[in-house]
Design a protein around this motif. Structure first.
Motif, mmCIF file in Angstrom:
data_model
loop_
_atom_site.group_PDB
_atom_site.id
_atom_site.type_symbol
_atom_site.label_atom_id
_atom_site.label_comp_id
_atom_site.label_asym_id
_atom_site.label_seq_id
_atom_site.Cartn_x
_atom_site.Cartn_y
_atom_site.Cartn_z
ATOM 1 N N GLU A 1 2.626 1.775 -3.381
ATOM 2 C CA GLU A 1 1.677 2.254 -4.388
ATOM 3 C C GLU A 1 1.299 3.712 -4.127
ATOM 4 O OE1 GLU A 1 -1.621 -0.443 -4.832
ATOM 5 O OE2 GLU A 1 -0.304 -2.117 -5.341
ATOM 6 N N LEU B 1 0.825 -1.209 0.000
ATOM 7 C CA LEU B 1 0.000 0.000 0.000
ATOM 8 C C LEU B 1 0.859 1.259 0.000
ATOM 9 C CD1 LEU B 1 -2.771 -1.084 2.520
ATOM 10 C CD2 LEU B 1 -3.103 -0.555 0.100
ATOM 11 N N LEU C 1 -6.849 3.183 -3.169
ATOM 12 C CA LEU C 1 -6.212 1.881 -2.939
ATOM 13 C C LEU C 1 -7.148 0.941 -2.178
ATOM 14 C CD1 LEU C 1 -2.604 3.062 -2.041
ATOM 15 C CD2 LEU C 1 -3.364 1.964 -4.166
#
Length: 156
Positions: free
Chosen positions: A24, A21, A116
């Motif tokens: 990204e 996470l 996300l």
């Protein structure tokens, strides 16, 4: 009945999910104009908050020395995310505040995290993601905002 999965895999999988996470997030932040943001910067900027703070208080919240907090402040200042100003109530004290650029980075981070999370909901299913989040709430303390990760990891 013992599990076939070794116990050490759970913390590593949780950390890997966190890392995925965060990686990204930072790739998208870079695309959106914040290429200098680093994972630890988010914790620091959250600790500075909307009202600002001193290097001493920042170090205390992050669990690091005043000197380590000062080095990170310098890095964020050079990148344009924070500024140092005099405390209007005590001109001997310096307050570290987020700049508009720093506020923008945090606002973009929040929106990216929502994106996300939505992607994870698509991948896992909304019900399973919510169940995962509920289960994690059961096994973690209520205090969501622990910002002492820099000190806990032992270095900034």
């Amino acid at each position: 009945m013992p599990s076939a999965t070794p116990g050490f895999e759970l913390p590593l999988r949780l950390f890997l999910a966190f890392r995925v996470l965060i990686d990204e997030l930072h790739a998208e932040l870079a695309r959106q104009g914040h290429p200098d943001m680093r994972p630890m910067h988010g914790f620091v900027m959250q600790a500075i908050g909307s009202r600002g703070t001193t290097a001493v208080d920042l170090g205390r919240v992050l669990g690091v020395s005043k000197q380590a907090a000062g080095k990170t402040i310098e890095t964020l200042e050079r990148a344009g995310y924070v500024e140092r100003t005099r405390d209007p109530d005590d001109t001997r004290r310096k307050i570290v505040r987020l700049t508009p650029f720093g506020v923008d980075a945090l606002a973009r981070s929040a929106r990216i995290f929502d994106t996300l999370r939505a992607r994870w909901a698509e991948e896992l299913g909304q019900d399973r993601l919510e169940a995962l989040e509920d289960d994690l709430r059961k096994v973690t303390p209520e205090g969501l905002w622990r910002l002492d990760v820099p000190g806990w990891f032992g270095t900034m």
